[in-house]
Write a protein that holds these residues in place. Structure first.
Motif, short mmCIF file in Angstrom:
data_model
loop_
_atom_site.label_atom_id
_atom_site.label_comp_id
_atom_site.label_asym_id
_atom_site.label_seq_id
_atom_site.Cartn_x
_atom_site.Cartn_y
_atom_site.Cartn_z
N THR A 162 0.83 -1.20 0.00
CA THR A 162 0.00 0.00 0.00
C THR A 162 0.87 1.25 0.00
O THR A 162 2.09 1.18 0.22
N ASN A 163 0.23 2.39 -0.21
CA ASN A 163 0.96 3.65 -0.14
C ASN A 163 1.51 3.87 1.27
O ASN A 163 2.60 4.43 1.44
N ASP A 164 0.76 3.43 2.28
CA ASP A 164 1.26 3.55 3.66
C ASP A 164 2.54 2.74 3.83
O ASP A 164 3.48 3.18 4.49
N SER A 196 5.33 4.63 2.54
CA SER A 196 5.70 5.79 3.37
C SER A 196 6.63 5.39 4.52
O SER A 196 7.23 6.25 5.16
N THR A 256 7.19 10.10 2.00
CA THR A 256 6.00 10.37 1.18
C THR A 256 4.76 10.08 2.02
O THR A 256 4.88 9.65 3.16
N ARG A 273 0.33 8.86 1.74
CA ARG A 273 -0.73 8.24 0.95
C ARG A 273 -1.45 9.26 0.07
O ARG A 273 -1.68 9.05 -1.11
N ILE A 299 0.49 10.49 -3.04
CA ILE A 299 0.58 9.48 -4.11
C ILE A 299 -0.76 9.38 -4.84
O ILE A 299 -0.81 9.37 -6.07
N GLU A 347 -3.35 3.58 -5.56
CA GLU A 347 -3.67 3.28 -4.16
C GLU A 347 -2.79 2.16 -3.62
O GLU A 347 -2.52 2.10 -2.43
N GLN A 348 -2.42 1.26 -4.50
CA GLN A 348 -1.61 0.10 -4.09
C GLN A 348 -0.94 -0.49 -5.31
O GLN A 348 -1.27 -0.13 -6.44
N ARG A 375 11.89 8.67 -3.93
CA ARG A 375 10.44 8.77 -3.69
C ARG A 375 9.62 9.15 -4.92
O ARG A 375 8.44 8.82 -5.00
N ILE A 424 7.19 5.04 -6.01
CA ILE A 424 5.74 4.99 -5.75
C ILE A 424 4.95 4.51 -6.97
O ILE A 424 3.79 4.15 -6.85
N ALA A 436 -0.93 -0.07 -10.16
CA ALA A 436 0.16 0.86 -10.50
C ALA A 436 0.64 0.67 -11.94
O ALA A 436 -0.08 0.11 -12.77
#
Ligand code: UT7
Length: 328
Positions: free
Chosen positions: A18-20, A23, A28, A30, A33, A40-41, A156, A160, A284
């Motif tokens: 995930t974006n989390d 991070s 970065t 969520r 992104i 989102e993922q 970064r 992502i 992605a």
């Protein structure tokens, strides 16, 4: 004489990042992104090889199709498991495609489009009465990537963006069906090196310069501009070749690199974003695999109907771009 897509398949690795999660690796968050990319993922291969993913997608695309009828396996990838044997040869062996000729193609994120063009040309060439070349009635075209292996996980603005996965399509010679109506490809010279990736060769004792970096390197804004401009150019050129106009197209399936690129392309082409297949949020940018995976999603969700006209558009490193108009 038509060449159409008769089967599609997709494979995404089990692990979702995930974006989390990202991070925790780089500075970065969520929201940044999602707002800047629509992602989102992404799925990241932790146990699957490229060949594993390609085979899973290919098996789904093949379904009940007689494997002995496949005359060509063409894999588009920038991240092959091995230099030799090439991924297509490994897929051919593993799936028991006895009668297939196999080779790989690398045209960065447009790879699947260049592969489809090559397969179509080979199929059509063999079907000309008295053709000197061998007959290939069906071809398996696969886009597969383990981009996680070339991603710079400390950068970064690029880490992502990417994910892993595979998409596959079976192409068939079908004289009664329209299939691929036109294809237009264009290569632009990457004078400034806006999208590059070094190689994994061993250092050579005789080479005079220092070895270059190995990671994927990207000048985001420049690539963004190139993407929007080239999508417009190749799509309009492919439409002209097919004798169609933008409003004849039911669905647009662009390479999934950034939701904002797709939004800008939709505005340039004066088409509603609702006609664009958006798959980037869940998987992605998967380079060569993005387009067959997005085509799969379009079909799987039941949006596409027989007779629909689809514009498929690719762009990527090289710099290269491609568009094809396909009647379903
Ligand atoms: O398959 C083809 C290959 N690639 C592409 O098509 C990618 C095309 N380009 C893009 O998608 C976008 O250019 C990116 C998503 C890569 C970057 O978005 P952007 O809107 O062009 O951002 P930017 O590079 O102009 O950066 C804006 C700011 C910068 O900070 P300052 O200089 O304004 O203080 C960056 O340092 O955002 C910063 N930034 C980030 N902040 C939080 C860059 N990456 C991140 C990040 N998180 N991950």
């Amino acid at each position: 004489m038509g060449v159409g897509i008769i089967g599609l398949g997709k494979y995404l690795p089990k692990k979702v990042v995930t974006n989390d999660d990202i991070s925790h690796l780089v500075d970065t968050d969520r929201t940044w992104i999602i707002e800047r990319t629509g992602i989102e993922q992404r799925h990241i291969a932790t146990t699957e090889t490229g060949t594993d993913m390609a085979c899973r997608a290919a098996e789904e695309a093949l379904g009940d199709i007689d494997r002995n009828s496949i005359g060509l396996v063409l894999v588009a990838t920038v991240t092959p498991d091995d230099m030799v044997p090439v991924t297509s040869a490994q897929v051919k062996r593993r799936l028991g495609l006895e009668h297939a000729v196999a080779f790989d193609v690398n045209a960065a994120c447009s790879g699947f489009m260049y592969g489809m063009w090559t397969a179509e040309a080979i199929i059509k060439n063999g079907m000309v009465p008295g053709a000197a070349t061998m007959e290939v009635k069906r071809a398996l075209v696969i886009g597969v990537e383990r981009l996680s292996r070339i991603t710079n996980w400390e950068e970064r603005s690029s880490c992502i963006l990417f994910g892993d996965g595979a998409g596959a399509a079976v192409l068939e010679y079908s004289p009664e069906e329209p299939g691929i109506l036109s294809t237009y490809l264009k290569n632009y010279d990457d004078h400034k090196g806006v999208l590059t990736c070094g190689k994994g060769y061993k250092a050579i004792p005789f080479w005079e310069d220092k070895e270059a970096y190995q990671h994927l390197s990207l000048r985001g804004k420049a690539v963004f501009k190139f993407a929007v401009n080239s999508i417009e150019e190749v799509t309009l050129a492919a439409l002209e070749k097919a004798g169609l106009s933008l409003n004849d197209i039911d669905w647009f399936v662009p390479h999934q690199a950034n939701l904002r690129i797709m939004d800008a392309a939709a505005r340039r082409l004066n088409q509603p974003l609702e006609k664009f297949q958006i798959s980037i949020n869940k998987s992605a940018n998967v380079s060569s695999a993005s387009i067959p995976m997005a085509l799969y999603d379009l079909q799987k969700t039941g949006k596409i109907r027989k007779g629909d006209k689809v514009a498929v558009m690719g762009f990527g490193g090289g710099l290269c771009a491609a568009a094809a108009i396909i009647q379903w």
